[in-house]
Scaffold this motif. Structure first.
Motif, mmCIF file in Angstrom:
data_model
loop_
_atom_site.group_PDB
_atom_site.id
_atom_site.type_symbol
_atom_site.label_atom_id
_atom_site.label_comp_id
_atom_site.label_asym_id
_atom_site.label_seq_id
_atom_site.Cartn_x
_atom_site.Cartn_y
_atom_site.Cartn_z
ATOM 1 N N ILE A 1 7.172 3.675 5.651
ATOM 2 C CA ILE A 1 5.725 3.466 5.513
ATOM 3 C C ILE A 1 5.303 3.707 4.063
ATOM 4 C CG2 ILE A 1 3.464 4.431 6.121
ATOM 5 C CD1 ILE A 1 4.573 4.773 8.997
ATOM 6 N N ALA A 2 5.805 4.768 3.461
ATOM 7 C CA ALA A 2 5.475 5.059 2.066
ATOM 8 C C ALA A 2 5.912 3.916 1.156
ATOM 9 C CB ALA A 2 6.111 6.371 1.638
ATOM 10 N N LEU A 3 7.108 3.396 1.396
ATOM 11 C CA LEU A 3 7.605 2.273 0.599
ATOM 12 C C LEU A 3 6.713 1.044 0.780
ATOM 13 C CD1 LEU A 3 9.789 0.947 -1.174
ATOM 14 C CD2 LEU A 3 10.999 0.407 0.937
ATOM 15 N N GLN A 4 6.398 0.729 2.013
ATOM 16 C CA GLN A 4 5.558 -0.442 2.288
ATOM 17 C C GLN A 4 4.168 -0.284 1.663
ATOM 18 O OE1 GLN A 4 6.189 -3.389 3.764
ATOM 19 N NE2 GLN A 4 8.303 -2.909 4.244
ATOM 20 N N LEU A 5 3.600 0.914 1.740
ATOM 21 C CA LEU A 5 2.282 1.136 1.141
ATOM 22 C C LEU A 5 2.326 1.010 -0.375
ATOM 23 C CD1 LEU A 5 0.842 3.987 3.370
ATOM 24 C CD2 LEU A 5 0.112 1.593 3.287
ATOM 25 N N SER A 6 3.438 1.418 -0.974
ATOM 26 C CA SER A 6 3.605 1.215 -2.414
ATOM 27 C C SER A 6 3.633 -0.274 -2.744
ATOM 28 C CB SER A 6 4.898 1.879 -2.901
ATOM 29 O OG SER A 6 4.809 3.270 -2.782
ATOM 30 N N GLN A 7 4.288 -1.041 -1.877
ATOM 31 C CA GLN A 7 4.327 -2.493 -2.083
ATOM 32 C C GLN A 7 2.941 -3.108 -1.914
ATOM 33 O OE1 GLN A 7 7.452 -3.722 0.598
ATOM 34 N NE2 GLN A 7 8.999 -3.501 -0.984
ATOM 35 N N VAL A 8 2.183 -2.616 -0.941
ATOM 36 C CA VAL A 8 0.817 -3.107 -0.762
ATOM 37 C C VAL A 8 0.015 -2.864 -2.038
ATOM 38 C CG1 VAL A 8 -1.361 -2.749 0.490
ATOM 39 C CG2 VAL A 8 0.788 -2.870 1.753
ATOM 40 N N ALA A 9 0.144 -1.664 -2.590
ATOM 41 C CA ALA A 9 -0.578 -1.331 -3.817
ATOM 42 C C ALA A 9 -0.156 -2.239 -4.976
ATOM 43 C CB ALA A 9 -0.353 0.132 -4.174
ATOM 44 N N ALA A 10 1.135 -2.516 -5.071
ATOM 45 C CA ALA A 10 1.629 -3.394 -6.141
ATOM 46 C C ALA A 10 1.102 -4.812 -5.976
ATOM 47 C CB ALA A 10 3.155 -3.382 -6.168
ATOM 48 N N PHE A 11 1.121 -5.324 -4.752
ATOM 49 C CA PHE A 11 0.584 -6.667 -4.508
ATOM 50 C C PHE A 11 -0.919 -6.714 -4.795
ATOM 51 C CE2 PHE A 11 4.233 -7.178 -1.366
ATOM 52 C CZ PHE A 11 4.958 -8.017 -2.194
ATOM 53 N N ALA A 12 -1.630 -5.651 -4.430
ATOM 54 C CA ALA A 12 -3.079 -5.597 -4.683
ATOM 55 C C ALA A 12 -3.357 -5.587 -6.187
ATOM 56 C CB ALA A 12 -3.684 -4.376 -4.014
ATOM 57 N N ALA A 13 -2.591 -4.822 -6.932
ATOM 58 C CA ALA A 13 -2.772 -4.773 -8.379
ATOM 59 C C ALA A 13 -2.468 -6.134 -9.006
ATOM 60 C CB ALA A 13 -1.879 -3.690 -8.988
ATOM 61 N N ALA A 14 -1.402 -6.758 -8.552
ATOM 62 C CA ALA A 14 -1.054 -8.086 -9.080
ATOM 63 C C ALA A 14 -2.130 -9.101 -8.703
ATOM 64 C CB ALA A 14 0.308 -8.525 -8.540
ATOM 65 N N GLY A 15 -2.647 -9.002 -7.482
ATOM 66 C CA GLY A 15 -3.712 -9.899 -7.064
ATOM 67 C C GLY A 15 -4.969 -9.705 -7.888
ATOM 68 N N SER A 16 -5.292 -8.469 -8.186
ATOM 69 C CA SER A 16 -6.454 -8.180 -9.021
ATOM 70 C C SER A 16 -6.295 -8.796 -10.409
ATOM 71 C CB SER A 16 -6.640 -6.666 -9.130
ATOM 72 O OG SER A 16 -7.729 -6.356 -9.955
ATOM 73 N N ALA A 17 -5.107 -8.673 -10.971
ATOM 74 C CA ALA A 17 -4.844 -9.260 -12.284
ATOM 75 C C ALA A 17 -4.966 -10.780 -12.233
ATOM 76 C CB ALA A 17 -3.453 -8.856 -12.776
ATOM 77 N N GLN A 18 -4.473 -11.387 -11.159
ATOM 78 C CA GLN A 18 -4.563 -12.847 -11.028
ATOM 79 C C GLN A 18 -6.016 -13.293 -10.861
ATOM 80 O OE1 GLN A 18 -2.133 -14.763 -11.776
ATOM 81 N NE2 GLN A 18 -0.631 -13.117 -11.831
ATOM 82 N N ALA A 19 -6.789 -12.489 -10.150
ATOM 83 C CA ALA A 19 -8.216 -12.815 -9.988
ATOM 84 C C ALA A 19 -8.929 -12.769 -11.338
ATOM 85 C CB ALA A 19 -8.869 -11.850 -9.001
ATOM 86 N N GLN A 20 -8.576 -11.786 -12.150
ATOM 87 C CA GLN A 20 -9.228 -11.637 -13.453
ATOM 88 C C GLN A 20 -8.933 -12.788 -14.391
ATOM 89 O OE1 GLN A 20 -8.084 -7.754 -14.840
ATOM 90 N NE2 GLN A 20 -9.385 -6.704 -13.341
ATOM 91 N N VAL A 21 -7.740 -13.373 -14.276
ATOM 92 C CA VAL A 21 -7.403 -14.498 -15.157
ATOM 93 C C VAL A 21 -7.722 -15.848 -14.521
ATOM 94 C CG1 VAL A 21 -5.647 -13.184 -16.402
ATOM 95 C CG2 VAL A 21 -4.968 -14.619 -14.459
ATOM 96 N N GLY A 22 -8.190 -15.834 -13.278
ATOM 97 C CA GLY A 22 -8.597 -17.077 -12.622
ATOM 98 C C GLY A 22 -7.468 -17.885 -12.023
ATOM 99 N N ASN A 23 -6.332 -17.269 -11.739
ATOM 100 C CA ASN A 23 -5.194 -17.974 -11.149
ATOM 101 C C ASN A 23 -5.283 -17.855 -9.624
ATOM 102 O OD1 ASN A 23 -2.747 -18.958 -10.256
ATOM 103 N ND2 ASN A 23 -1.566 -18.020 -11.917
#
Length: 71
Positions: free
Chosen positions: A12-34
């Motif tokens: 669960i801890a590993l999966q939640l870390s992955q969720v956080a990483a995907f969320a951070a990457a998604g936030s970055a993609q939203a900021q650049v308009g991709n």
């Protein structure tokens, strides 16, 4: 405490870390308009979160163990 719940918590801890990483990457993609990459990151985060939701059910005591009738 048995090893099985500990292993589930580790996963669960590993999966939640992955969720956080995907969320951070998604936030970055939203900021650049991709939008294409944003949608991908959101889908990945959602899939990881659903995996966590399934795993956490293994840690909950059953209703029968709590003295209630199972539905």
């Amino acid at each position: 405490m048995s090893a099985a719940p500990d292993l589930i918590r580790e996963e669960i801890a590993l999966q939640l870390s992955q969720v956080a990483a995907f969320a951070a990457a998604g936030s970055a993609q939203a900021q650049v308009g991709n939008d294409h990459a944003l949608a991908f990151e959101v889908r990945c985060a959602a899939a990881s979160l659903m995996a966590v939701a399934g795993l956490v059910e293994h840690l909950r005591p059953s209703r029968q163990q709590q003295g209630e009738r199972a539905a």
